[in-house]
Design a protein around this motif. Structure first.
Motif, PDB file in Angstrom:
ATOM      1  N   TRP A  65       0.812  -1.214   0.000  1.00  0.00           N
ATOM      2  CA  TRP A  65       0.000   0.000   0.000  1.00  0.00           C
ATOM      3  C   TRP A  65       0.848   1.268   0.000  1.00  0.00           C
ATOM      4  N   VAL A  66       2.168   1.134   0.027  1.00  0.00           N
ATOM      5  CA  VAL A  66       3.072   2.286   0.127  1.00  0.00           C
ATOM      6  C   VAL A  66       3.765   2.483  -1.215  1.00  0.00           C
ATOM      7  N   PRO A  67       3.329   3.456  -2.014  1.00  0.00           N
ATOM      8  CA  PRO A  67       3.997   3.684  -3.307  1.00  0.00           C
ATOM      9  C   PRO A  67       5.485   3.991  -3.106  1.00  0.00           C
ATOM     10  N   GLY A  68       6.323   3.364  -3.919  1.00  0.00           N
ATOM     11  CA  GLY A  68       7.755   3.599  -3.812  1.00  0.00           C
ATOM     12  C   GLY A  68       8.369   3.098  -2.519  1.00  0.00           C
ATOM     13  N   HIS A  69       7.827   2.010  -1.955  1.00  0.00           N
ATOM     14  CA  HIS A  69       8.322   1.584  -0.640  1.00  0.00           C
ATOM     15  C   HIS A  69       9.785   1.163  -0.662  1.00  0.00           C
ATOM     16  N   THR A  70      10.305   0.753  -1.827  1.00  0.00           N
ATOM     17  CA  THR A  70      11.726   0.390  -1.855  1.00  0.00           C
ATOM     18  C   THR A  70      12.622   1.604  -1.612  1.00  0.00           C
ATOM     19  N   ASP A  71      12.101   2.811  -1.856  1.00  0.00           N
ATOM     20  CA  ASP A  71      12.884   4.016  -1.573  1.00  0.00           C
ATOM     21  C   ASP A  71      13.139   4.197  -0.081  1.00  0.00           C
ATOM     22  N   LEU A  72      12.354   3.514   0.744  1.00  0.00           N
ATOM     23  CA  LEU A  72      12.527   3.612   2.194  1.00  0.00           C
ATOM     24  C   LEU A  72      13.624   2.689   2.705  1.00  0.00           C
ATOM     25  N   PHE A  73      14.027   1.711   1.902  1.00  0.00           N
ATOM     26  CA  PHE A  73      14.986   0.720   2.374  1.00  0.00           C
ATOM     27  C   PHE A  73      16.316   1.335   2.825  1.00  0.00           C
ATOM     28  N   PRO A  74      16.927   2.255   2.073  1.00  0.00           N
ATOM     29  CA  PRO A  74      18.224   2.791   2.530  1.00  0.00           C
ATOM     30  C   PRO A  74      18.165   3.420   3.916  1.00  0.00           C
ATOM     31  N   GLY A  75      17.119   4.192   4.184  1.00  0.00           N
ATOM     32  CA  GLY A  75      16.996   4.803   5.501  1.00  0.00           C
ATOM     33  C   GLY A  75      16.778   3.788   6.596  1.00  0.00           C
ATOM     34  N   TRP A  76      15.970   2.785   6.310  1.00  0.00           N
ATOM     35  CA  TRP A  76      15.726   1.752   7.316  1.00  0.00           C
ATOM     36  C   TRP A  76      16.992   0.967   7.617  1.00  0.00           C
ATOM     37  N   ILE A  77      17.711   0.545   6.578  1.00  0.00           N
ATOM     38  CA  ILE A  77      18.943  -0.220   6.801  1.00  0.00           C
ATOM     39  C   ILE A  77      19.959   0.633   7.532  1.00  0.00           C
ATOM     40  N   ASP A  78      20.033   1.905   7.176  1.00  0.00           N
ATOM     41  CA  ASP A  78      20.973   2.800   7.867  1.00  0.00           C
ATOM     42  C   ASP A  78      20.641   2.911   9.346  1.00  0.00           C
ATOM     43  N   SER A  79      19.366   2.840   9.695  1.00  0.00           N
ATOM     44  CA  SER A  79      18.963   2.997  11.098  1.00  0.00           C
ATOM     45  C   SER A  79      19.244   1.751  11.934  1.00  0.00           C
ATOM     46  N   LEU A  80      19.422   0.610  11.278  1.00  0.00           N
ATOM     47  CA  LEU A  80      19.626  -0.638  12.007  1.00  0.00           C
ATOM     48  C   LEU A  80      21.062  -0.773  12.493  1.00  0.00           C
ATOM     49  N   PRO A  81      21.284  -1.410  13.632  1.00  0.00           N
ATOM     50  CA  PRO A  81      22.652  -1.766  14.023  1.00  0.00           C
ATOM     51  C   PRO A  81      23.135  -2.936  13.159  1.00  0.00           C
ATOM     52  N   VAL A  82      24.437  -3.163  13.146  1.00  0.00           N
ATOM     53  CA  VAL A  82      24.954  -4.347  12.465  1.00  0.00           C
ATOM     54  C   VAL A  82      24.316  -5.589  13.100  1.00  0.00           C
ATOM     55  N   GLY A  83      23.816  -6.474  12.273  1.00  0.00           N
ATOM     56  CA  GLY A  83      23.086  -7.641  12.756  1.00  0.00           C
ATOM     57  C   GLY A  83      21.598  -7.407  12.867  1.00  0.00           C
ATOM     58  N   GLY A  84      21.159  -6.142  12.700  1.00  0.00           N
ATOM     59  CA  GLY A  84      19.735  -5.837  12.721  1.00  0.00           C
ATOM     60  C   GLY A  84      19.049  -6.366  11.482  1.00  0.00           C
ATOM     61  N   VAL A  85      17.732  -6.472  11.551  1.00  0.00           N
ATOM     62  CA  VAL A  85      16.976  -7.183  10.519  1.00  0.00           C
ATOM     63  C   VAL A  85      15.803  -6.342  10.022  1.00  0.00           C
ATOM     64  N   LEU A  86      15.631  -6.355   8.698  1.00  0.00           N
ATOM     65  CA  LEU A  86      14.398  -5.898   8.069  1.00  0.00           C
ATOM     66  C   LEU A  86      13.701  -7.142   7.533  1.00  0.00           C
ATOM     67  N   ALA A  87      12.487  -7.402   8.004  1.00  0.00           N
ATOM     68  CA  ALA A  87      11.743  -8.594   7.579  1.00  0.00           C
ATOM     69  C   ALA A  87      10.335  -8.171   7.182  1.00  0.00           C
ATOM     70  N   PHE A  88       9.904  -8.579   5.987  1.00  0.00           N
ATOM     71  CA  PHE A  88       8.564  -8.220   5.556  1.00  0.00           C
ATOM     72  C   PHE A  88       8.014  -9.283   4.624  1.00  0.00           C
ATOM     73  N   GLN A  89       6.690  -9.285   4.517  1.00  0.00           N
ATOM     74  CA  GLN A  89       6.018 -10.098   3.512  1.00  0.00           C
ATOM     75  C   GLN A  89       4.914  -9.269   2.888  1.00  0.00           C
ATOM     76  N   VAL A  90       4.716  -9.499   1.602  1.00  0.00           N
ATOM     77  CA  VAL A  90       3.684  -8.794   0.845  1.00  0.00           C
ATOM     78  C   VAL A  90       2.954  -9.795  -0.043  1.00  0.00           C
ATOM     79  N   PRO A  91       1.714  -9.511  -0.403  1.00  0.00           N
ATOM     80  CA  PRO A  91       1.018 -10.405  -1.329  1.00  0.00           C
ATOM     81  C   PRO A  91       1.636 -10.325  -2.719  1.00  0.00           C
ATOM     82  N   GLY A  92       1.680 -11.464  -3.391  1.00  0.00           N
ATOM     83  CA  GLY A  92       2.215 -11.504  -4.747  1.00  0.00           C
ATOM     84  C   GLY A  92       1.200 -12.047  -5.731  1.00  0.00           C
ATOM     85  N   ASN A  93      -0.063 -11.800  -5.460  1.00  0.00           N
ATOM     86  CA  ASN A  93      -1.136 -12.416  -6.248  1.00  0.00           C
ATOM     87  C   ASN A  93      -1.871 -11.429  -7.153  1.00  0.00           C
TER      88      ASN A  93
END
Length: 263
Positions: free
Chosen positions: A104-132
């Protein structure tokens, strides 16, 4: 996320089927995070299972729907839920979790750099989306929206969209993550009355994919007419069996772990 109105009670009609991908995703998250943010937590029913998975972790659920947040706070008073939009939320966590929300978030991949930057080393981004989105439930809906009768009131309806697992893997690997990406198709057996057009498949779609349509069709008569047309199409695409109605549902999963190369 999109601003259409969510109905927590309708969403929870199929809570068992909707929660299964969440548990499959969480089961692949490594380690023991101390701070968990669940983006797009909805009514909180899956967020509420996380303390059992990670006892002692600080857990917060975030959603932009006032109705969803109110239901989550009512049903799970021991947990923390916050109103917030995924696009503007800045997680402070070592696990950023999102279940069936990023579509539901247009351009959500654009958020990935900021999220990864905010995580500590060993931190995790985990998500699932419908592919149907190429399944009949969605192609029939898109085709009906584009007919002369409905293209006017529904021409500006936001359409959810996702990327493929290989594309998610590439984007997050480019950010210095170790990535596990996969897809699963659940053959969901839906039960319930088929006395009205669409039966249980329409009931399923009323909780998710139809929400933008319902928000755009403000006239009750228009809603009734559209749902009758769409329901008739669903009856043809998803015939009843002696055991219920089978709804194949493809899901895309990603678990990305931040490595020292990303620091």
């Amino acid at each position: 996320m999109s601003t259409h109105t969510w109905d927590p009670a309708q969403y929870l009609h199929h809570a068992g089927h909707r929660s299964r991908p969440f548990h499959d995703l969480v089961g692949r998250v490594p380690g023991s995070p101390r701070r968990v943010v669940d983006l797009g937590c909805g009514p909180g029913n899956t967020t509420a299972t996380l303390p059992e998975r990670w006892p002692g972790a600080e857990i917060v659920g975030v959603d932009n729907s006032p109705a969803m947040i109110a239901r989550a706070r009512r049903d799970h008073p021991g947990l923390r839920f916050e109103a917030g939009d995924i696009r503007g939320y800045r997680p402070d966590a070592d696990l950023i979790l999102s279940n069936a929300a990023l579509q539901w978030v247009p351009g959500h991949t654009d958020l990935f750099p900021g999220w990864i930057d905010s995580l500590p080393v060993g931190g995790v981004l985990a998500f699932q989306v419908p592919g149907n989105f190429d399944s009949p439930s969605h192609t029939l809906l898109a085709g009906l929206r584009d007919t002369p009768r409905w293209s006017g009131p529904l021409g500006e309806v936001h359409v959810a969209a996702v990327h493929g697992p290989a594309d998610y893997l590439r984007r997050l690997a480019d950010l210095g993550c170790a990535v596990d990406a996969w897809e699963t198709t659940y053959c969901q057996l839906l039960t319930g009355s088929r006395d009205t057009p669409g039966g249980p498949v329409l009931d399923w779609m009323l909780g998710t994919g139809l929400r933008p349509v319902l928000a755009a069709l403000t006239d009750p008569a228009d809603r009734e007419e559209f749902l009758a047309e769409y329901g008739a199409l669903l009856d043809q695409a998803y015939p009843a069996t002696p055991h219920g109605t089978v709804l194949p549902f493809r899901r895309i999963f990603v678990v990305a772990v931040k490595t020292p190369d990303a620091a």
